[in-house]
Design a protein around this motif. Structure first.
Motif, PDB file in Angstrom:
ATOM      1  N   LEU A 174      10.305  29.277 -16.265  1.00  0.00           N
ATOM      2  CA  LEU A 174      10.722  27.871 -16.313  1.00  0.00           C
ATOM      3  C   LEU A 174       9.547  26.974 -15.932  1.00  0.00           C
ATOM      4  CD1 LEU A 174      13.048  25.825 -16.681  1.00  0.00           C
ATOM      5  CD2 LEU A 174      13.451  26.017 -14.209  1.00  0.00           C
ATOM      6  N   TYR A 175       8.806  27.367 -14.896  1.00  0.00           N
ATOM      7  CA  TYR A 175       7.605  26.609 -14.526  1.00  0.00           C
ATOM      8  C   TYR A 175       6.599  26.620 -15.675  1.00  0.00           C
ATOM      9  CZ  TYR A 175       9.320  26.920  -9.683  1.00  0.00           C
ATOM     10  OH  TYR A 175      10.064  26.824  -8.537  1.00  0.00           O
ATOM     11  N   ALA A 176       6.484  27.759 -16.353  1.00  0.00           N
ATOM     12  CA  ALA A 176       5.536  27.852 -17.462  1.00  0.00           C
ATOM     13  C   ALA A 176       5.905  26.877 -18.573  1.00  0.00           C
ATOM     14  CB  ALA A 176       5.502  29.287 -18.002  1.00  0.00           C
ATOM     15  N   GLN A 177       7.192  26.799 -18.905  1.00  0.00           N
ATOM     16  CA  GLN A 177       7.625  25.877 -19.954  1.00  0.00           C
ATOM     17  C   GLN A 177       7.444  24.424 -19.515  1.00  0.00           C
ATOM     18  OE1 GLN A 177      11.541  27.251 -21.792  1.00  0.00           O
ATOM     19  NE2 GLN A 177      11.267  28.756 -20.154  1.00  0.00           N
ATOM     20  N   ALA A 178       7.741  24.152 -18.250  1.00  0.00           N
ATOM     21  CA  ALA A 178       7.550  22.793 -17.743  1.00  0.00           C
ATOM     22  C   ALA A 178       6.073  22.408 -17.765  1.00  0.00           C
ATOM     23  CB  ALA A 178       8.109  22.688 -16.318  1.00  0.00           C
ATOM     24  N   TYR A 179       5.217  23.341 -17.360  1.00  0.00           N
ATOM     25  CA  TYR A 179       3.780  23.068 -17.362  1.00  0.00           C
ATOM     26  C   TYR A 179       3.280  22.850 -18.793  1.00  0.00           C
ATOM     27  CZ  TYR A 179      -1.072  23.257 -15.820  1.00  0.00           C
ATOM     28  OH  TYR A 179      -2.372  22.926 -15.546  1.00  0.00           O
ATOM     29  N   ALA A 180       3.735  23.698 -19.712  1.00  0.00           N
ATOM     30  CA  ALA A 180       3.272  23.612 -21.097  1.00  0.00           C
ATOM     31  C   ALA A 180       3.607  22.266 -21.724  1.00  0.00           C
ATOM     32  CB  ALA A 180       3.891  24.738 -21.919  1.00  0.00           C
ATOM     33  N   THR A 181       4.782  21.733 -21.401  1.00  0.00           N
ATOM     34  CA  THR A 181       5.211  20.481 -22.025  1.00  0.00           C
ATOM     35  C   THR A 181       4.716  19.244 -21.280  1.00  0.00           C
ATOM     36  OG1 THR A 181       7.313  20.736 -20.832  1.00  0.00           O
ATOM     37  CG2 THR A 181       7.243  21.444 -23.131  1.00  0.00           C
ATOM     38  N   ARG A 182       4.248  19.402 -20.066  1.00  0.00           N
ATOM     39  CA  ARG A 182       3.776  18.269 -19.281  1.00  0.00           C
ATOM     40  C   ARG A 182       2.250  18.200 -19.193  1.00  0.00           C
ATOM     41  NH1 ARG A 182       7.978  15.899 -16.334  1.00  0.00           N
ATOM     42  NH2 ARG A 182       9.961  17.013 -16.540  1.00  0.00           N
ATOM     43  N   PRO A 375      13.373  19.971 -16.077  1.00  0.00           N
ATOM     44  CA  PRO A 375      12.089  20.688 -16.025  1.00  0.00           C
ATOM     45  C   PRO A 375      11.285  20.522 -17.313  1.00  0.00           C
ATOM     46  CG  PRO A 375      13.839  22.037 -15.105  1.00  0.00           C
ATOM     47  CD  PRO A 375      14.504  20.838 -15.703  1.00  0.00           C
ATOM     48  N   VAL A 376      11.963  20.590 -18.455  1.00  0.00           N
ATOM     49  CA  VAL A 376      11.307  20.430 -19.754  1.00  0.00           C
ATOM     50  C   VAL A 376      11.778  19.109 -20.362  1.00  0.00           C
ATOM     51  CG1 VAL A 376      11.043  21.376 -22.079  1.00  0.00           C
ATOM     52  CG2 VAL A 376      11.178  22.923 -20.102  1.00  0.00           C
ATOM     53  N   PRO A 377      10.906  18.121 -20.486  1.00  0.00           N
ATOM     54  CA  PRO A 377      11.324  16.854 -21.102  1.00  0.00           C
ATOM     55  C   PRO A 377      11.906  17.111 -22.486  1.00  0.00           C
ATOM     56  CG  PRO A 377       9.151  16.649 -20.111  1.00  0.00           C
ATOM     57  CD  PRO A 377       9.497  18.105 -20.065  1.00  0.00           C
ATOM     58  N   PRO A 378      13.112  16.640 -22.765  1.00  0.00           N
ATOM     59  CA  PRO A 378      13.812  17.004 -24.010  1.00  0.00           C
ATOM     60  C   PRO A 378      13.031  16.732 -25.284  1.00  0.00           C
ATOM     61  CG  PRO A 378      15.302  15.911 -22.484  1.00  0.00           C
ATOM     62  CD  PRO A 378      13.938  15.788 -21.891  1.00  0.00           C
ATOM     63  N   ARG A 379      12.261  15.654 -25.317  1.00  0.00           N
ATOM     64  CA  ARG A 379      11.562  15.312 -26.558  1.00  0.00           C
ATOM     65  C   ARG A 379      10.064  15.578 -26.483  1.00  0.00           C
ATOM     66  NH1 ARG A 379      15.873  12.078 -26.042  1.00  0.00           N
ATOM     67  NH2 ARG A 379      14.885  10.713 -24.518  1.00  0.00           N
ATOM     68  N   ALA A 380       9.661  16.378 -25.528  1.00  0.00           N
ATOM     69  CA  ALA A 380       8.238  16.673 -25.389  1.00  0.00           C
ATOM     70  C   ALA A 380       7.774  17.619 -26.485  1.00  0.00           C
ATOM     71  CB  ALA A 380       7.960  17.292 -24.023  1.00  0.00           C
ATOM     72  N   THR A 381       6.550  17.439 -26.931  1.00  0.00           N
ATOM     73  CA  THR A 381       5.955  18.314 -27.939  1.00  0.00           C
ATOM     74  C   THR A 381       5.483  19.608 -27.296  1.00  0.00           C
ATOM     75  OG1 THR A 381       5.235  16.419 -29.239  1.00  0.00           O
ATOM     76  CG2 THR A 381       4.124  18.520 -29.658  1.00  0.00           C
ATOM     77  N   ARG A 382       5.800  20.715 -27.913  1.00  0.00           N
ATOM     78  CA  ARG A 382       5.336  22.009 -27.414  1.00  0.00           C
ATOM     79  C   ARG A 382       3.936  22.281 -27.952  1.00  0.00           C
ATOM     80  NH1 ARG A 382      10.327  20.368 -25.987  1.00  0.00           N
ATOM     81  NH2 ARG A 382      11.650  22.057 -25.180  1.00  0.00           N
TER      82      ARG A 382
END
Length: 601
Positions: A174-182, A375-382
């Motif tokens: 979850l931290y990895a996905q949050a970091y990737a999108t932020r 944690p993951v902004p809904p409209r953030a680009t991956r």
């Protein structure tokens, strides 16, 4: 399945948190270290308000042994303290750390990073959760994943690291996905093991469900199990209905829940469907034997002041069947309605789990979440970076569910590990080594080319029946023996396989056993590499005595004396390869000194 004891290992924001100005982060003294350096950074409680209270975040920096090709930012999950897990992270990464730096950041509120503490906290006691939330006050709302990854990025900048590869395990994914999108500009790749997936609103999903589909998955792979009437999940549904109508003091419904929850362990996966069928046919012994093991297994304690940090993260980051901004009373009504109408635990109910209400299954009912902080902004680009994901059939989320959730990452590859469980790279046996090999190949490659990873933990076939007597056993095909002798060999072999299955390298609860009663009499004793049968009866009319030896490669050799109902005894030796995904392995041996062999299927 045991949601009350689930503690291990798992503003509708439109953009990432504000970037950290370059001048805000002086280079940390650990940046020039040549050996492990433990340090701290001072960060704002609320990254969106630089003037907010300052807190301290701890980290460990382990420079590469040789010239560094990159840096791995690792989180072991939980959400629990990360720094104590550095030894297992090092063991998992192995030679990767010769040329890669390792960075481990303690999540805020846990361990050494400004820990949240509530003396007297017990996750099984809702009143202590309410009191803890009241004690910590509104500042607890900032101990969440969106703030944690901002802390991680601050440490990265303080060390002068241009970009990182994220290795996340369990909640660490979850931290990895949050970091990737932020912070996509500072991420070069990610390896996700046992993924925590997010809902469309960006919050982590914590599904509550019975997962009878796992029983179907195992049974469908076995010819013998498929021959049973109906499907496995249907059989278990009928079993629960039967026990509601005719309760069994030796088999409370709560023990059935525990058996289903442990189906990822080979003994339970191998026997559950056949044992349920046997019970419905009037033979309770196989299922009662499984229930005794789960009933006697130790439970992880979930009390102590330090669990406050866990609550803040899990409840603040999670998506649940109640509204985040609702009162505790309204949340309780919503979750009760959810379990009543959706029945996610079917055929079980919350009452079967020993609780007075559905709200007791989810302790976050009593934890306020006043801030919108997915944690993951809904409209953030991956980011289009390489992402390698491993997921087991028996994990909280199936590989198919993980693949659907991560399809928004353009270069993500999800690898299914058949019969795999949770924290695959940390596991023992061949599958753990296989996953670690793939992880190391991926992280060691500066271009992060995805290796051809094919790991498989399927090393048994589900049983189809539990014969009561030798007459119920199918005689094996074997040269040099009469039919009655072949039937005797089959019964002895079934006895030996039943005992040996309890030493499957992926069996956890059964691995703790030093002794266990034979299914229909006698005893089985377990030693380091030997299993001793003492008047052991797998069927009622045949007793086996002697030893079974297991090699490190899984080859089993048995020297047994079989005594039938007529009192006649026979000396039988057996040799076969245990722990294989075969309906019946090849078998050789002797019957009263006469050699025989039987082909496998």
């Amino acid at each position: 399945m045991d949601f009350r004891a689930l503690v291990v290992g798992i503003a509708l924001a439109t953009a990432a948190l504000p970037a950290i100005p370059a001048f805000a982060d002086p280079v940390h003294e650990c940046a020039t270290a040549v050996s492990r350096c433990d340090g701290t950074v001072s960060v704002p409680l609320n990254w969106n308000d630089p003037s907010s209270e300052r807190i301290t975040v701890s980290f460990a920096w382990l420079p590469a042994k040789a010239g560094a090709k990159g840096t791995i930012l690792a989180n072991p999950g939980g959400p629990l303290p990360a720094l104590p897990q550095i030894p297992i992270i090092q063991q998992t990464l192995g030679p990767v750390l010769d040329r890669q730096n390792l960075l481990v950041v303690e999540p805020r509120g846990l361990g050494k990073s400004s820990p949240l503490l509530c003396p007297g906290l017990n996750l099984m006691a809702p009143d202590t959760i309410t009191a803890c939330a009241r004690q910590l006050g509104p500042r607890a709302q900032y101990f969440t994943a969106d703030q944690v990854v901002a802390d991680m990025n601050a440490v990265r900048r303080a060390l002068g690291v241009p970009e990182i590869t994220f290795y996340g395990n369990s909640y660490g994914t979850l931290y990895a996905q949050a970091y990737a999108t932020r912070y996509p500009e500072s991420l070069s790749a990610a390896f996700l093991d046992s993924t925590t997936i997010t809902a469309p609103d960006g919050y982590a999903l914590w599904p509550m469900r019975s997962r009878l589909d796992r029983l179907d998955l195992v049974c469908e792979r076995s010819r013998a199990c498929r021959a049973l009437p109906g499907d496995a999940s249907g059989t278990w549904t009928r079993l629960v209905a039967h026990l509601r109508a005719e309760p069994d003091a030796e088999l409370p419904i709560g023990s059935l829940i525990a058996v289903v929850r442990n189906v990822q362990q080979p003994v339970f996966g191998r026997e559950s469907s056949a044992a349920a069928t046997a019970y419905l046919r009037g033979d309770p012994a196989p299922l009662r034997r499984l229930a005794r093991v789960v009933s006697g297994s130790p439970q992880q304690p979930v009390e102590g002041a330090e669990w406050a940090g866990y609550l803040a993260h899990r409840c603040g980051d999670g998506s649940f069947p109640f509204d985040r901004d609702a009162t505790a009373a309204e949340r309780e009504r919503q979750i009760e309605r959810y379990f009543r109408e959706e029945r996610p635990l079917a055929p079980f109910t919350p009452a079967d789990m020993g609780v007075t209400g559905a709200a007791a299954l989810e302790f976050c009912v009593n934890w306020p979440t006043p801030r919108d902080n997915p944690p993951v902004p809904p409209r953030a680009t991956r980011p289009a970076v390489p992402v390698l994901v491993v997921g087991g059939d028996f994990d909280t989320q199936s590989p198919a569910e993980v693949a659907r959730a991560l399809r928004t990452f353009p270069n993500a590859k999800v690898v299914r590990v058949r019969y795999g469980g949770h924290s695959l790279a940390w596991g023992g046996g061949p599958v753990g080594e296989c996953v670690r090999t793939g992880l190391r190949a991926f992280l060691s490659d500066p271009a992060h080319r995805v290796p051809d990873l094919r790991c498989d933990a399927e090393n048994y076939r589900a049983a189809g029946a539990f014969p009561r007597s030798s007459a119920d056993v199918t005689a094996i095909p074997a040269t040099g023996l009469r039919e009655s002798e072949r039937r005797t060999v089959s019964a002895v072999f079934a006895t030996a396989v039943d005992a040996t299955s309890r030493r499957n390298p992926y069996a956890l609860l059964h691995a703790r056993l030093k002794t266990e009663p034979g299914l229909r009499g006698g005893r089985v004793d377990f030693h380091d590499d030997t299993i001793t049968l003492d008047q052991t009866r797998f069927v009622t009319d045949l007793q086996a005595d002697g030893d079974i030896r297991l090699s490190v490669t899984g080859q089993a050799t048995a020297a047994l004396r079989a005594t039938g109902a007529d009192g006649r005894a026979h000396d039988i030796t057996l040799t076969w390869q245990a722990f294989t995904a075969q309906e019946r392995p090849a078998l050789s041996g002797t019957f009263d000194g006469r050699p025989f062999s039987s082909p496998g299927t």
